[in-house]
Design an enzyme around this catalytic site. Sequence first.
Site, mmCIF file in Angstrom:
data_model
loop_
_atom_site.group_PDB
_atom_site.id
_atom_site.type_symbol
_atom_site.label_atom_id
_atom_site.label_comp_id
_atom_site.label_asym_id
_atom_site.label_seq_id
_atom_site.Cartn_x
_atom_site.Cartn_y
_atom_site.Cartn_z
ATOM 1 N N ASP A 4 -35.817 17.671 2.818
ATOM 2 C CA ASP A 4 -35.471 19.006 2.317
ATOM 3 C C ASP A 4 -35.390 19.955 3.511
ATOM 4 O O ASP A 4 -36.342 20.068 4.281
ATOM 5 C CB ASP A 4 -36.548 19.461 1.319
ATOM 6 C CG ASP A 4 -36.249 20.838 0.740
ATOM 7 O OD1 ASP A 4 -35.176 21.397 1.019
ATOM 8 O OD2 ASP A 4 -37.109 21.349 0.003
ATOM 9 N N ASP A 104 -29.409 21.230 -0.144
ATOM 10 C CA ASP A 104 -30.172 20.998 1.086
ATOM 11 C C ASP A 104 -31.236 19.927 0.925
ATOM 12 O O ASP A 104 -32.201 19.912 1.664
ATOM 13 C CB ASP A 104 -30.809 22.313 1.572
ATOM 14 C CG ASP A 104 -32.008 22.720 0.734
ATOM 15 O OD1 ASP A 104 -32.054 22.353 -0.452
ATOM 16 O OD2 ASP A 104 -32.899 23.402 1.262
ATOM 17 N N GLU A 105 -31.078 19.041 -0.053
ATOM 18 C CA GLU A 105 -32.065 17.970 -0.157
ATOM 19 C C GLU A 105 -31.460 16.658 -0.617
ATOM 20 O O GLU A 105 -30.450 16.644 -1.315
ATOM 21 C CB GLU A 105 -33.238 18.370 -1.061
ATOM 22 C CG GLU A 105 -32.906 18.669 -2.474
ATOM 23 C CD GLU A 105 -34.127 19.181 -3.229
ATOM 24 O OE1 GLU A 105 -34.978 18.370 -3.593
ATOM 25 O OE2 GLU A 105 -34.198 20.412 -3.429
HETATM 26 N N1 DCP Z 1 -31.684 29.193 -3.662
HETATM 27 C C1 DCP Z 1 -31.262 30.313 -4.364
HETATM 28 N N2 DCP Z 1 -32.052 30.863 -5.340
HETATM 29 C C2 DCP Z 1 -33.266 30.327 -5.644
HETATM 30 C C3 DCP Z 1 -33.708 29.186 -4.945
HETATM 31 C C4 DCP Z 1 -32.893 28.649 -3.950
HETATM 32 O O1 DCP Z 1 -30.158 30.812 -4.109
HETATM 33 N N3 DCP Z 1 -34.025 30.876 -6.596
HETATM 34 C C5 DCP Z 1 -30.831 28.651 -2.591
HETATM 35 C C6 DCP Z 1 -31.222 29.259 -1.274
HETATM 36 C C7 DCP Z 1 -32.002 28.190 -0.576
HETATM 37 C C8 DCP Z 1 -31.371 26.917 -1.118
HETATM 38 O O2 DCP Z 1 -30.969 27.248 -2.448
HETATM 39 O O3 DCP Z 1 -31.897 28.295 0.831
HETATM 40 C C9 DCP Z 1 -32.315 25.737 -1.132
HETATM 41 O O4 DCP Z 1 -33.411 25.998 -2.013
HETATM 42 P P1 DCP Z 1 -34.887 25.592 -1.685
HETATM 43 O O5 DCP Z 1 -35.653 25.734 -2.943
HETATM 44 O O6 DCP Z 1 -34.936 24.285 -0.981
HETATM 45 O O7 DCP Z 1 -35.396 26.766 -0.731
HETATM 46 P P2 DCP Z 1 -35.258 26.987 0.825
HETATM 47 O O8 DCP Z 1 -34.552 25.870 1.487
HETATM 48 O O9 DCP Z 1 -34.669 28.332 1.049
HETATM 49 O O10 DCP Z 1 -36.759 27.081 1.304
HETATM 50 P P3 DCP Z 1 -37.835 25.930 1.584
HETATM 51 O O11 DCP Z 1 -38.142 26.021 3.049
HETATM 52 O O12 DCP Z 1 -38.997 26.323 0.750
HETATM 53 O O13 DCP Z 1 -37.233 24.624 1.175
HETATM 54 CA CA CA Z 2 -35.115 23.690 1.158
#
Ligand code: DCP
Ligand code: CA
Length: 361
Positions: A4, A104-105
Amino acid sequence: MLVDLDYFFAQCEELRNSVLKDKPVVIGVYSGRTEDSGAVSTANYQARRLGIRSGMPIFQAKKKLSGIDAVFLPVDHAYYDQVSEKVMELLRPHADSFEQAGIDEAYLDITETSMRDFDKAGEIARKIKDEMKETIGLTCSIGIGPNKLIAKIAADSKKPDGLIIVRVDEASSFLKPLPVDRLLGVGAKTRDQMLALDIKTMGDLATYDVSKLMETFGKTLGSYFHRAASGIDGESVHERHEADSISRIATLKENTRDLVYILDKTNQLCIQVWEQLVQRKMRFKTVGAIAIMADMSVLSRSKTLSESANGLNVLNDLVKMLFEKLLSDTNIKIRRVGIRVSNLEKEQEIQRQITSFFNHQ
Ligand code: DCP
Ligand code: CA
């Protein structure tokens, strides 16, 4: 293995503008009603340390960061899709079988590659993390476990830039103290319902009377919660056959800023993309326009619809609008044009997707 990417949208922005790295960065979906209406999509860890969370209203995030040198940016899906594609290309060859689980995963079955050796699996993970950093410039968190469920929860527990291995005999002690909302399918409402039953941790949930769980949450969910909290998961890692985006790109005969000339080319690309959609019986929600400029810089704009669509005219109209916007934001000539549809849905499968997760027993 579950890989991820860390704070993905915000990290993508840092990638193309390293100045951002030292500042709190907040990516928002702006609704356009007022300047600050909309919600936070994600934020880098500097911003998270200051209390910024996904889903938070943008005005509230601005209030929290007032007086601080923070950067607010709008989402740029077309760009994140491009980075995501590179990430998946890097990951895929490391797996026996591969399953992209989000932008992203991805899950990688590495049973064979690692010869069922968790230490070897750890080495593969370190190699992936190094490659990801060196060739793309991004950090990720990796969870390794005996199944998908444990790998996912493990990765979530070690963010950012983490690597964690949960071996078969460690699984139950690893899960036991975690809060129940770490489980897929346990949102705020279910968590509160469980709290009312005095179930706080996965350990509580795993040892709770399963027939009572079924009474409260229904048979399917109740037994799923029970098994999942115990770390039981028989799901295989499988490639989702339908690609979740379709794109076409072409070089213009000459560099130009002439919209009519550009649209002549993008209309052809739209037809090609639309034919693919028809063939696969897919609908799209997001349309992206990509321009590679005369100086080789890349600009992209995208639009996400509230309802999915499948018409060629809708596609053409959106692409026209996006290129108008794109041209108005630069005065450089365009060299290559691309279009991309993503957020694809299979017409008859929309309903099934929602329920399929719980139908695996
Ligand atoms: N995303 C979004 N709204 C949300 C959750 C996520 O638009 N409520 C989008 C933005 C994130 C991407 O999806 O960058 C991937 O979601 P993740 O839950 O994996 O979150 P992140 O990658 O941002 O953070 P982490 O470091 O916790 O994985
Ligand atoms: Ca992520």
